[in-house]
Design a protein around this motif. Structure first.
Motif, PDB file in Angstrom:
ATOM      1  N   HIS A 205     -34.529 -42.828  13.892  1.00 29.90           N
ATOM      2  CA  HIS A 205     -35.509 -41.741  13.836  1.00 29.90           C
ATOM      3  C   HIS A 205     -35.966 -41.444  12.416  1.00 29.90           C
ATOM      4  N   ASP A 206     -35.056 -41.510  11.455  1.00 27.69           N
ATOM      5  CA  ASP A 206     -35.423 -41.214  10.064  1.00 27.69           C
ATOM      6  C   ASP A 206     -34.414 -41.891   9.147  1.00 27.69           C
ATOM      7  N   SER A 207     -34.719 -43.104   8.765  1.00 28.27           N
ATOM      8  CA  SER A 207     -33.777 -43.913   8.007  1.00 28.27           C
ATOM      9  C   SER A 207     -33.801 -43.568   6.525  1.00 28.27           C
ATOM     10  N   ALA A 208     -32.620 -43.539   5.920  1.00 30.50           N
ATOM     11  CA  ALA A 208     -32.534 -43.295   4.479  1.00 30.50           C
ATOM     12  C   ALA A 208     -33.129 -44.446   3.685  1.00 30.50           C
ATOM     13  N   PHE A 209     -33.065 -45.659   4.226  1.00 29.14           N
ATOM     14  CA  PHE A 209     -33.752 -46.796   3.615  1.00 29.14           C
ATOM     15  C   PHE A 209     -35.160 -46.847   4.198  1.00 29.14           C
TER      16      PHE A 209
ATOM     17  N   GLY B 288     -36.411 -44.657  -0.754  1.00 27.98           N
ATOM     18  CA  GLY B 288     -35.484 -43.957   0.119  1.00 27.98           C
ATOM     19  C   GLY B 288     -35.947 -42.577   0.538  1.00 27.98           C
ATOM     20  N   ARG B 289     -35.249 -42.043   1.551  1.00 26.96           N
ATOM     21  CA  ARG B 289     -35.507 -40.686   2.025  1.00 26.96           C
ATOM     22  C   ARG B 289     -34.221 -39.880   1.950  1.00 26.96           C
ATOM     23  N   GLY B 290     -34.346 -38.641   1.541  1.00 21.85           N
ATOM     24  CA  GLY B 290     -33.207 -37.745   1.468  1.00 21.85           C
ATOM     25  C   GLY B 290     -33.638 -36.462   0.784  1.00 21.85           C
ATOM     26  N   THR B 291     -32.691 -35.554   0.606  1.00 25.04           N
ATOM     27  CA  THR B 291     -32.997 -34.274  -0.023  1.00 25.04           C
ATOM     28  C   THR B 291     -31.996 -33.997  -1.138  1.00 25.04           C
ATOM     29  N   HIS B 292     -32.465 -33.245  -2.133  1.00 23.47           N
ATOM     30  CA  HIS B 292     -31.568 -32.835  -3.215  1.00 23.47           C
ATOM     31  C   HIS B 292     -30.606 -31.756  -2.741  1.00 23.47           C
ATOM     32  N   ARG B 293     -31.092 -30.877  -1.862  1.00 20.98           N
ATOM     33  CA  ARG B 293     -30.294 -29.743  -1.389  1.00 20.98           C
ATOM     34  C   ARG B 293     -30.513 -29.572   0.102  1.00 20.98           C
ATOM     35  N   LEU B 294     -29.501 -29.060   0.780  1.00 17.77           N
ATOM     36  CA  LEU B 294     -29.639 -28.717   2.199  1.00 17.77           C
ATOM     37  C   LEU B 294     -28.877 -27.421   2.462  1.00 17.77           C
TER      38      LEU B 294
END
Length: 420
Positions: free
Chosen positions: A297-301, A406-412
């Motif tokens: 659904h939402d890959s980090a790569f 890549g996909r990701g967040t600095h904070r959650l």
């Protein structure tokens, strides 16, 4: 009242050439753009923030074929002058010392290097280490506040993968404690005139010194673990020094940051779908299948690294000049409706699920079994021990990292009712 003739169909706005892959709206949600690109054709010229122009493969069938196309090589020496002039690659001499690892090699060198690491990441070994991974996850949750809010990146997702990695590869505790996560940012180098260049170079030198310490420690102690065996292979002449340093570099950087990002993207997907989150929390047996769907659904790569033809070549009807970079969009392939029915829906029961989150072919991620285990344990632990888990910020305020690939967040920031 008179009947009106139906309005003529309006052609969608044509895609620009090249298609820019940059900006906050794109990083927050690239999928509408990928949908337009898939519908227009499998291969598009794209523009990255660095000014690099590349060719992006977007559909599942085309992506699968490209990942298995032995005409496409990964060695940077294949890149032409136009690519090299703007590509964000590490400067010399560090590029030659740290960037000759698996990800940038072709057979037969790739085959030779890969055999040194595969035994450490077999599903059987990862399963055997599962209780230790669970212990690490529980210890991190124990350190969270008794009730929210908490930042699950800083307090969990940025720590758990590295702690697990240290166990798997044999990184000593005293050295693991001194690893600076910011060293991983050297894979996104800055230009020589950029104000951030001094900090970038300091990180690069710091990481080089750290790798030298790891090698010296393993040589002195002769440990029978992955790092120790790699150092032993160097001492027997089976690896060159730059191959040893590069493989340790890849393990330390590629072995943890993508899992950090995948934990955050998976959590965000579940937090956006509270019903699915509750179902997964109440039915842990669903976790293996859910992990596969969250990866799809939402890959980090989001995108693969560079590939190159060594001569002008046809790629799905598009002529690609020799040495131009070809990149595969794994995220676009994983949302292709021709392969996945209702692809934008998070379907925890989806089966079969032949996603490409770990790539395919000879460069399929050797750490896939480890990443899957980390995701199962991380998500299972957080959902079970943090009832009422929810976002503590608005969805639109999530800060997506500006990484090109890549996909990701600095904070959650999240809230929860209590810590069990």
């Amino acid at each position: 009242m008179t009947l009106q003739e139906p309005l003529p169909a309006v052609d969608p706005e044509p895609l620009p050439d090249p298609v820019p892959l940059m900006g906050c709206p794109y990083k927050a949600d690239p999928y509408p753009l990928y949908e337009r690109m898939r519908e227009a054709g499998p291969v598009h010229r794209v523009l990255f923030p660095s000014g690099v122009r590349a060719w992006l493969v977007t559909g599942y069938e085309a992506a699968h074929a490209a990942l298995n196309d032995d005409r496409l090589g990964k060695n940077h020496d294949r890149g032409n002058d136009g690519w090299r002039a703007r590509a964000s690659i590490m400067p010399e001499p560090q590029h030659s010392r740290l960037q000759v690892h698996l990800l940038h090699q072709d057979p037969p060198i790739h085959t030779h290097l890969r055999r040194f690491v595969t035994d450490a990441f077999t599903p059987r070994r990862i399963e055997r280490l599962g209780p230790r991974f669970q212990e690490l996850a529980d210890r991190l949750v124990d350190a969270l506040p008794e009730c929210g809010p908490a930042d699950l990146v800083a307090a969990f997702a940025a720590l758990f993968p590295f702690q697990v990695l240290a166990e798997v590869i044999g990184l000593p505790g005293e050295l693991a404690a001194r690893f600076d996560r910011d060293w991983g940012k050297v894979v996104q180098p800055v230009g020589p005139t950029d104000p951030g260049r001094p900090l970038y170079e300091a990180r690069l030198h710091g990481l080089e010194s750290y790798i030298a310490e790891v090698v010296a420690h393993k040589r002195e102690h002769g440990d029978d673990d992955l790092l120790g065996r790699l150092v032993g292979a160097r001492d027997r002449g089976e690896l060159a020094q730059e191959e040893l340093d590069s493989m340790i570099f890849q393990l330390l950087v590629a072995g943890q940051e993508p899992v950090t990002n995948q934990i955050t993207t998976a959590l965000i997907a579940l937090l956006r779908h509270p019903g699915r989150l509750a179902r997964l929390r109440d039915d842990p047996g669903l976790m293996p299948r859910a992990v596969e769907e969250l990866l799809r659904h939402d890959s980090a790569f989001e995108l693969t690294t560079w590939r190159f033809f060594d001569r002008d070549s046809d790629l799905h009807g598009t002529e690609i000049p020799a040495g131009d970079s070809v990149i595969v969009s794994l995220c676009a392939a994983n949302r292709d409706p021709r392969r996945f029915p209702d692809p934008d829906t998070l379907d925890l029961d989806r089966s079969p699920n032949p996603h490409l989150a770990f790539g395919h072919g000879i460069h399929f991620c050797p750490g896939a079994a480890l990443a899957r285990a980390e995701l199962r344990i991380a998500l299972g632990t957080l959902l079970a021990r943090l009832p009422g888990l929810r976002l503590a910020i608005r969805d639109e305020d999530i800060e997506w990292i500006p990484s090109v690939l890549g996909r990701g967040t600095h904070r959650l920031p999240v809230g929860y009712d209590r810590r069990l």
